[in-house]
Design an enzyme around this catalytic site. Structure first.
Site, PDB file in Angstrom:
ATOM      1  N   TYR A  70       0.839  -1.192   0.000  1.00 33.34           N
ATOM      2  CA  TYR A  70       0.000   0.000   0.000  1.00 33.34           C
ATOM      3  C   TYR A  70       0.876   1.244   0.000  1.00 33.34           C
ATOM      4  O   TYR A  70       1.740   1.405   0.865  1.00 33.34           O
ATOM      5  CB  TYR A  70      -0.912   0.031   1.224  1.00 33.34           C
ATOM      6  CG  TYR A  70      -1.867   1.204   1.133  1.00 33.34           C
ATOM      7  CD1 TYR A  70      -2.997   1.115   0.326  1.00 33.34           C
ATOM      8  CD2 TYR A  70      -1.599   2.395   1.778  1.00 33.34           C
ATOM      9  CE1 TYR A  70      -3.844   2.188   0.172  1.00 33.34           C
ATOM     10  CE2 TYR A  70      -2.450   3.488   1.636  1.00 33.34           C
ATOM     11  CZ  TYR A  70      -3.572   3.369   0.833  1.00 33.34           C
ATOM     12  OH  TYR A  70      -4.405   4.450   0.669  1.00 33.34           O
ATOM     13  N   GLN A 106     -10.690   0.836   2.064  1.00 29.57           N
ATOM     14  CA  GLN A 106     -11.283  -0.054   1.057  1.00 29.57           C
ATOM     15  C   GLN A 106     -10.202  -0.823   0.290  1.00 29.57           C
ATOM     16  O   GLN A 106     -10.409  -1.982  -0.089  1.00 29.57           O
ATOM     17  CB  GLN A 106     -12.211   0.717   0.111  1.00 29.57           C
ATOM     18  CG  GLN A 106     -11.586   1.852  -0.668  1.00 29.57           C
ATOM     19  CD  GLN A 106     -11.591   3.176   0.094  1.00 29.57           C
ATOM     20  OE1 GLN A 106     -11.718   3.219   1.322  1.00 29.57           O
ATOM     21  NE2 GLN A 106     -11.443   4.283  -0.636  1.00 29.57           N
ATOM     22  N   ASN A 163      -2.894   6.600   6.288  1.00 27.77           N
ATOM     23  CA  ASN A 163      -3.539   7.471   7.274  1.00 27.77           C
ATOM     24  C   ASN A 163      -4.237   6.615   8.341  1.00 27.77           C
ATOM     25  O   ASN A 163      -4.119   5.393   8.347  1.00 27.77           O
ATOM     26  CB  ASN A 163      -4.514   8.438   6.576  1.00 27.77           C
ATOM     27  CG  ASN A 163      -5.653   7.690   5.884  1.00 27.77           C
ATOM     28  OD1 ASN A 163      -5.959   6.536   6.202  1.00 27.77           O
ATOM     29  ND2 ASN A 163      -6.276   8.344   4.927  1.00 27.77           N
ATOM     30  N   SER A 181       5.343   9.023  13.028  1.00 26.38           N
ATOM     31  CA  SER A 181       6.779   8.944  12.785  1.00 26.38           C
ATOM     32  C   SER A 181       7.534   9.768  13.830  1.00 26.38           C
ATOM     33  O   SER A 181       6.988  10.699  14.413  1.00 26.38           O
ATOM     34  CB  SER A 181       7.068   9.465  11.381  1.00 26.38           C
ATOM     35  OG  SER A 181       8.358   9.094  10.978  1.00 26.38           O
ATOM     36  N   GLN A 183      11.815  15.322  10.355  1.00 30.32           N
ATOM     37  CA  GLN A 183      10.778  14.517  10.962  1.00 30.32           C
ATOM     38  C   GLN A 183       9.520  15.339  11.198  1.00 30.32           C
ATOM     39  O   GLN A 183       8.405  14.882  10.947  1.00 30.32           O
ATOM     40  CB  GLN A 183      11.301  13.961  12.292  1.00 30.32           C
ATOM     41  CG  GLN A 183      10.561  12.755  12.747  1.00 30.32           C
ATOM     42  CD  GLN A 183      10.503  11.709  11.658  1.00 30.32           C
ATOM     43  OE1 GLN A 183      11.510  11.395  11.033  1.00 30.32           O
ATOM     44  NE2 GLN A 183       9.335  11.191  11.382  1.00 30.32           N
ATOM     45  N   HIS A 237       6.769  15.692   8.600  1.00 32.20           N
ATOM     46  CA  HIS A 237       5.958  14.537   8.194  1.00 32.20           C
ATOM     47  C   HIS A 237       4.494  14.730   8.538  1.00 32.20           C
ATOM     48  O   HIS A 237       3.604  14.400   7.756  1.00 32.20           O
ATOM     49  CB  HIS A 237       6.477  13.247   8.838  1.00 32.20           C
ATOM     50  CG  HIS A 237       7.433  12.505   7.967  1.00 32.20           C
ATOM     51  ND1 HIS A 237       7.104  12.078   6.711  1.00 32.20           N
ATOM     52  CD2 HIS A 237       8.711  12.118   8.163  1.00 32.20           C
ATOM     53  CE1 HIS A 237       8.145  11.455   6.172  1.00 32.20           C
ATOM     54  NE2 HIS A 237       9.132  11.470   7.032  1.00 32.20           N
ATOM     55  N   GLU A 287      11.994   5.502  16.533  1.00 31.07           N
ATOM     56  CA  GLU A 287      12.007   4.939  15.176  1.00 31.07           C
ATOM     57  C   GLU A 287      13.358   5.256  14.508  1.00 31.07           C
ATOM     58  O   GLU A 287      14.059   4.375  14.049  1.00 31.07           O
ATOM     59  CB  GLU A 287      10.852   5.558  14.380  1.00 31.07           C
ATOM     60  CG  GLU A 287      10.736   5.065  12.956  1.00 31.07           C
ATOM     61  CD  GLU A 287       9.759   5.926  12.148  1.00 31.07           C
ATOM     62  OE1 GLU A 287       9.327   6.991  12.643  1.00 31.07           O
ATOM     63  OE2 GLU A 287       9.454   5.537  11.012  1.00 31.07           O
ATOM     64  N   HIS A 288      13.704   6.546  14.442  1.00 31.34           N
ATOM     65  CA  HIS A 288      15.003   6.977  13.906  1.00 31.34           C
ATOM     66  C   HIS A 288      15.856   7.502  15.061  1.00 31.34           C
ATOM     67  O   HIS A 288      15.369   8.308  15.859  1.00 31.34           O
ATOM     68  CB  HIS A 288      14.839   8.121  12.899  1.00 31.34           C
ATOM     69  CG  HIS A 288      13.908   7.825  11.763  1.00 31.34           C
ATOM     70  ND1 HIS A 288      12.568   8.156  11.790  1.00 31.34           N
ATOM     71  CD2 HIS A 288      14.127   7.231  10.563  1.00 31.34           C
ATOM     72  CE1 HIS A 288      12.000   7.775  10.655  1.00 31.34           C
ATOM     73  NE2 HIS A 288      12.907   7.206   9.891  1.00 31.34           N
ATOM     74  N   ASP A 343      16.069   7.589   4.521  1.00 36.17           N
ATOM     75  CA  ASP A 343      14.678   7.628   4.051  1.00 36.17           C
ATOM     76  C   ASP A 343      14.589   7.302   2.567  1.00 36.17           C
ATOM     77  O   ASP A 343      13.576   6.791   2.102  1.00 36.17           O
ATOM     78  CB  ASP A 343      14.091   9.028   4.273  1.00 36.17           C
ATOM     79  CG  ASP A 343      13.731   9.271   5.724  1.00 36.17           C
ATOM     80  OD1 ASP A 343      13.624   8.288   6.474  1.00 36.17           O
ATOM     81  OD2 ASP A 343      13.563  10.442   6.107  1.00 36.17           O
ATOM     82  N   GLU A 361       3.902 -35.655  30.565  1.00 37.26           N
ATOM     83  CA  GLU A 361       2.813 -34.781  30.123  1.00 37.26           C
ATOM     84  C   GLU A 361       1.482 -35.528  30.015  1.00 37.26           C
ATOM     85  O   GLU A 361       0.475 -34.942  29.632  1.00 37.26           O
ATOM     86  CB  GLU A 361       3.165 -34.110  28.794  1.00 37.26           C
ATOM     87  CG  GLU A 361       4.366 -33.178  28.917  1.00 37.26           C
ATOM     88  CD  GLU A 361       4.599 -32.335  27.667  1.00 37.26           C
ATOM     89  OE1 GLU A 361       3.881 -32.514  26.671  1.00 37.26           O
ATOM     90  OE2 GLU A 361       5.513 -31.485  27.705  1.00 37.26           O
ATOM     91  N   HIS A 366       1.250 -39.592  22.016  1.00 33.00           N
ATOM     92  CA  HIS A 366       2.583 -39.102  21.651  1.00 33.00           C
ATOM     93  C   HIS A 366       3.638 -40.176  21.941  1.00 33.00           C
ATOM     94  O   HIS A 366       4.563 -40.378  21.166  1.00 33.00           O
ATOM     95  CB  HIS A 366       2.911 -37.828  22.433  1.00 33.00           C
ATOM     96  CG  HIS A 366       2.251 -36.594  21.890  1.00 33.00           C
ATOM     97  ND1 HIS A 366       0.895 -36.409  21.920  1.00 33.00           N
ATOM     98  CD2 HIS A 366       2.764 -35.493  21.295  1.00 33.00           C
ATOM     99  CE1 HIS A 366       0.601 -35.244  21.371  1.00 33.00           C
ATOM    100  NE2 HIS A 366       1.714 -34.661  20.981  1.00 33.00           N
TER     101      HIS A 366
END
Lengths: 431, 431
Positions: free
Chosen positions: B127, B185, B208, B234, B256, B259, B323-324, B357, B411, B416
């Site tokens: 995506y 969707q 988003n 981010s 950053q 973003h 993250e960074h 990036d 067990e 088994h």
């Protein structure tokens, strides 16, 4: 156990026969588990003790085993079982040690270094179910990779009373923080922490539907904890041709069937007579099992499918994506290139599932319920996190600068571009 | 951007300052997304077209790009940008190719072989968000590892109109199944399939809050699809000492901040004067950004923390789990052994975040929101599944049999045990 021919099924019937039953949930279990989690978060140990007394008949006044309790438990374990556990520990350790990843260091351009490293996850919590059959093997499967990964903090929860063998197996793996708590409350305690139970970053291990629901809920909350993998009923698929001993195939199907009434058991064979022979063997052997009633309930929903060829059997297995896949054919290795989407593959008639469940060295924590299409069998990698490191010299930055500026332009991100330009201006000015 | 001294904060203030804001959700978004998913599942393409026309002003009468449309789009891309994309593609390919795992084959006992192999995931969906800034770099970051993993089926969805550069980048990576659909969707279509969009096993990519919610929902359903990792805003954390150019650190913080208004930006320095210099630079540089308003909103919640030492800075970074992580100190590599829980680490003043990036070769898909404590940076491993294979010979089974029998006994799992015993009886009888 019914037998059908793949070629006699229409498209919808083929889909239906390989579709796992949906696990019933009217939302009441989710609500109950959410309440338990909320109570543990708000009231910590107090709530944890209440639930443990109510659900698990906890008798002790403390939930963390003392060093003395651990020592006494270990002393009580039969020496022959100790040897067996040590053998299994050695094999599992050897196979998981071999999974240690080497760092990746690549110079993609002159002056540009990209690296991939791993770190152990800081803290992990292991859940080992109790009940009628204490899963001592599960301790090894969860704790050995944690030990090899060198996770700084490893704790273990198991419902009271924790069996001596579980305690012994834990100490074999260097785990000495053992809590006698179980169920959703144990998962909540490890995910959020209480006064006694430390919060962990990731929770591993199987459990009943309350444990599974709790793992699902805490992993959906970023303040909770990650989990090993989504869970579903255990399952086996056996591909066998006439060369295989029907008694062997039957014993493997039953190993799975005895796990629980919702276990899934599938036989694929290329010969209807052979399929019927296995079913007859299953019906004979099941009589001798201590968990006969459980196995019979699992067998009610189980199927033997007659295929036109071994290639078709592989294709069906790939659609089903079994947790355990046993291949008992004349040339089992020849089928490997055709087999995808299985948690663990057992090759040939002398490799029953129970070998991998306990002692061969592979991990018995495997993706169920079709998750083998995307999830991996549990391994060292699940106790590590991969992260990248990169370094550009002035030469490296120069080599990348135009590419970065153009791409940042294309994305309309001025600051991304400027972070390079501002540096290049200084480099160019210094010339 | 405010500045505080770590030593002046009490324990609770320290927790609070490093706690990410909870993402607001009153449940209405979850409900809306659940409805969209349900409609796509029930009505397929018909619903997909309706949503695309309503939310994304789709004008085309078809959602899959034709070969002609792909060719025309590629032809329209500026040749300089093409070169930049090719350079980035080469670097990303080189680094991800180096991540190919070697099979593990171990003989744990004579006659017992345990193996760890990988397979590409059968089908993956990528995506790529559209909107004001088409994320052409995201195409490379998601599609290059899919190509190197050799996933048999790779499709890409991006909201209409798909930018030419996105189409070009996709074809560079061998992805020619491109669908002009976006939002929840698109995620639903890839998770469950429609007449036009094939169902995939795993979905990758940012989006988003609707996309994020849809990914969360489809991944919680075993009939849906797995996802790359949980998502959050981010973020970057910069550790800098006086040796670092304040303008550099400021430009990285702003990369950053631009973003989104919910981006998180943290500066750790050992000197209050230096911290203030960086803040002054940030305030100066932000004026020159096209996305100044967005950056300013992110900066409002951002902090500079003055630490007593670089060791303390590392400890704070480890708690925050950025993250960074950018390290601009006199000896940045010397800090590496102290740094844990970061998605990607950028070493030294000539390695701005934008290098990673876009073009250094590392992946820019990284765990946010504290998930770096357990999640890995995206890599080849996320497009592969690991599975085990095991084989015991008669000798191997003999070597394991007693261990398996004893553990199965412990067990209480008779079947088994019997799966081994039944085979050993034959072996012993044959002697």
């Amino acid at each position: 156990m019914k037998i059908v021919s793949w070629k006699d099924l229409n498209e919808q019937e083929r889909v239906d026969i390989l579709t796992r039953p949906a696990t019933a949930d009217d939302g009441s279990k989710a609500k109950l588990v959410a309440d338990i989690i909320s109570n543990i978060r708000n009231r910590g140990d107090e709530a944890l003790l209440e639930y443990s007394r109510k659900f698990d008949r906890l008798e002790s006044d403390h939930i963390k085993l003392t060093a003395d309790e651990i020592k006494s438990a270990c002393d009580r374990v039969d020496s022959e079982l100790k040897t067996a556990l040590k053998n299994a520990y050695d094999n599992i350790s050897m196979f998981h040690r071999a999974q240690k990843p080497a760092p990746v260091v690549v110079s993609t351009r002159p002056g540009v270094t990209c690296e991939l490293h791993t770190h152990p996850i800081d803290s992990v919590g292991l859940y080992v179910p109790g009940g009628s059959a204490p899963l001592v093997s599960t301790v090894l499967m969860l704790a050995v990779p944690a030990q090899i990964a060198e996770c700084p903090k490893v704790i273990l929860c198991s419902p009271p009373p924790v069996s001596d063998a579980i305690v012994y197996a834990a100490t074999l793996c260097g785990v000495n923080d053992i809590y006698t708590v179980g169920g959703a409350q144990a998962i909540a305690a490890m995910a959020y922490g209480t006064e006694t139970v430390p919060k962990v970053n990731k929770i591993f291990g199987p459990g009943n539907s309350f444990v599974t629901e709790a793992k699902k809920q805490v992993s959906a909350d970023f303040r909770g904890a990650a989990i090993d993998m989504p869970a579903g009923p255990s399952e086996v698929l056996v591909i066998a041709d006439e060369s295989a001993n029907p008694a062997f195939a039957a014993s493997d199907l039953l190993s799975q069937a005895e796990h629980g009434p919702d276990s899934q058991v599938v036989l694929l064979s290329t010969n209807p007579n052979y399929g019927n022979e296995v079913i007859a063997e299953v019906e004979k052997q099941v009589q001798q099992l201590s968990r006969k009633d459980i196995a019979n309930r699992a067998l009610e929903k189980s199927i033997a499918i007659v295929c036109e060829s071994l290639e078709e059997a592989c294709a069906i297995s790939n659609i089903y994506a079994p947790e355990h896949l046993i291949v008992e054919t004349r040339e089992p290795r020849a089928l490997l290139p055709y087999l995808r989407n299985a948690g663990s593959i057992f090759i040939g008639g002398w490799t029953p599932e129970s070998v991998g469940d306990y002692a061969s060295g592979t991990n018995h924590t495997l993706p169920t319920y079709g998750y083998a299409k995307t999830c991996s069998s549990l391994g060292l990698a699940d106790y590590l996190r991969r992260y990248t490191v990169q370094e550009a010299t002035t030469e490296g930055l120069t080599n990348l600068s135009r590419t970065v500026e153009l791409m940042a332009d294309a994305e309309g991100l001025t600051a991304h571009k400027r972070a390079v330009t501002i540096r290049m201006d200084i480099l160019n000015g210094a010339k």
